[in-house]
Design an enzyme around this catalytic site. Sequence first.
Site, PDB file in Angstrom:
ATOM      1  CD  GLU B  66      -1.771  -2.425   1.337  1.00  0.00           C
ATOM      2  OE1 GLU B  66      -0.624  -2.707   1.742  1.00  0.00           O
ATOM      3  OE2 GLU B  66      -2.640  -3.284   1.137  1.00  0.00           O
ATOM      4  CG  HIS B 135      -9.701  -8.047   5.697  1.00  0.00           C
ATOM      5  ND1 HIS B 135      -8.872  -8.704   6.587  1.00  0.00           N
ATOM      6  CD2 HIS B 135      -9.033  -8.007   4.524  1.00  0.00           C
ATOM      7  CE1 HIS B 135      -7.758  -9.056   5.968  1.00  0.00           C
ATOM      8  NE2 HIS B 135      -7.830  -8.646   4.703  1.00  0.00           N
TER       9      HIS B 135
END
Lengths: 395, 333
Positions: B66, B135
């Site tokens: 990321e 998540h």
Amino acid sequence: MPALEMAQDSATLVRWTKNEGEYVTKGEVLMEVETDKATIEIESTGSGVLSRVTAHAGDQIPVGQVIAVLLDADGHSPTQAGPVVTASQGGSEGKSQSPAPDLRTNSKVVKAPERTSGRKLISPKARRLASEHGLDLSTVRQGSGQVIRASDISSMLTARGGGLASVEYAAVRLRGKRKVIADRTQKSHQTAPHIALRLSIDMSEVQKLIEREKTTVKGGGNRSPNLTSILLKAAAVALAKHPGLNAHLVNDEVRQYSCIHLGVAVALDDGVVVPVIRDAGKKRTVEIHQELEDLVARARRDRLKPEEMTGSTFTVTNLGMFGVESFSAILNTPEVAILSLGCTVDKAIKTQGQVDFRPFLEATINVDHRAIDGAVAAKYLQTFKHVLESAQVLL
Amino acid sequence: MSMQTNGREITMSEAINEAIREEMGRDENVVLWGEDVGAAGGVFKVTKGILDRFGPERVFDTPISEAGIVGLAVGAAMTGLRPVVEVMFGDFLTLAMDQLVNQAAKIHYMSGGTFRVPMVVRTTLGAGRRTAAQHSQSLHAWVAHIPGLKVVLPSSPYDAKGLLKTAIRDNNPVVFFEDKISYQRKGPVPDPDQDYTISFGQADVKREGSDLTIIATSSMVHMALTAASKLSEDGIQAEVIDPRTLVPLDSQTLIDSVKKTSRCIVVDQGYQSFGVTAEIAALVAEQAFYALDVPVRRLGAVDVPIPFSPSLEDLTIPTVESIVVLAHEMVAG
């Protein structure tokens, strides 16, 4: 009197919101005070019965002066912490007439007469509604819940009558020009005993004069006199003959002026201003016309200097342009007289056995009876009438 | 002001796909990368077919990094491109925080306006999918806290498309949060030939009402609308407002509504403590205090790591039922 600003030495008491002898709970609004900058609600710093009130609405009070005390039911100050409504840090008693409360004798907490529980909870909206409608919060009962809500206030207002709760209104606080007008007219109306005298003036000759000048003066516009400037000129001419009305009344002293400075009331969207035509008695009518035009134009743009709005010795106000036939104005104190003029209206009169129509204007003089008697004012009006009807010395 | 939609309904996923395609067609500097956004068309199929349409030079897959995805976007944006990158789960913005907070948000200011960073980070939020603590989080408050980042939370396909097009055309870094659970929700969207955008900083009144204001974000808007329908059956008219963008925030519309209704609930899927609900509640308390008849109330995610256990997970986020119960309590006083 508490200090509300860094460099403040006094404040004006606007009003008490509690009466002497009334029970006050800590946190309730007790009074409103005004400083140079703002009007502020002052909450009580303690609970008790409001007593020994020495200050009144309008009083200018040095910061730190004791102006009232809060006492318990036995007449003692209830707690060490909050007995004095507004005390200086030094504890000076100032001009208070009453003996200072004894801070040592009684330290028990006083209970509110009608309440057993503590302070009522009230929602911000409910508090605002109550305040807007002048509702005393101590009289409001909450509904089913523990907290007073807007609906409780609404039902109370409905019960009180008028159903005002459902009526929307816009609240506009008096400030600036409006505040000045409010204060001055109130003071004038309350302190000066007004009397009003009224008579009708035949304006035929004045109308002829205006027409004649209009056609003979080249350039037109403000180079020839108009009705307003002729009326002002006539007011000044009459004043010269009756100087008693060209005066101020200040502290039991009448100050009669030799110069004639005419204040002329000018309506603006947000109030009234009174620019001054200096030495109007010495000016030609057309000069008055031009000067007034300039003053009015700048007044509408908020461009008058302070010195152009002060120092008048007599005021003229005219609502004729609105079709008002006659009215009675409030004195522009300390002046002792004010002349109110209406519109010109054709009226039937009897002349030589016939009915004739002539243009008439109604003039009203208001005088402060402390300085001017009715007959004196009447003579002034007579002269004013004569000057206009003969249309002499009006240029 | 909605455009004519001719009755066409598409999913939010399709609406976002259309927005990206239209902007890539409109401006060749718009480029796309992220984990699996290319060949696979995205893990949620949002970028399906875009690689085929625009080719590998403008659309490519990246490693699982990321910080790299976002850092590359910052550099590309500074040098003239308009990258639209995807961080698959908002939970992993944590790994890109330095690039977002210390680089993207600051460069325009620290370079005295010499550089600008016209980039969009698309990412996700939202629980309810049984994907456990790493998540399922909604971390939009983290970036909304940082001056220099714009933050967008669409609640409908229509808003998603119009707001994403505005985001791509914006010359500042924008973080665009999509609720995973909303991807398959359908809604009316104009035909692709009708180019429309939605300005940032304009809240949308999704339902008008007079008794209570519900300020809700992202998929919580649908919870609020369902709750409002139920409340209406009980005679309570709730107004539902979607701020649509947190930065900039259209506080005026929120304040005006609360001044009208005197009651306010704020619903957001982020953690309740120190979050979006707190910010908006404070704003309302500051600016509409004298209109309030009951305290402002908040419904955010419970302050716990989101559990995997479905029965526990369902307790952690606001529900239609929790909104209805709270609304009744507030109106009863």
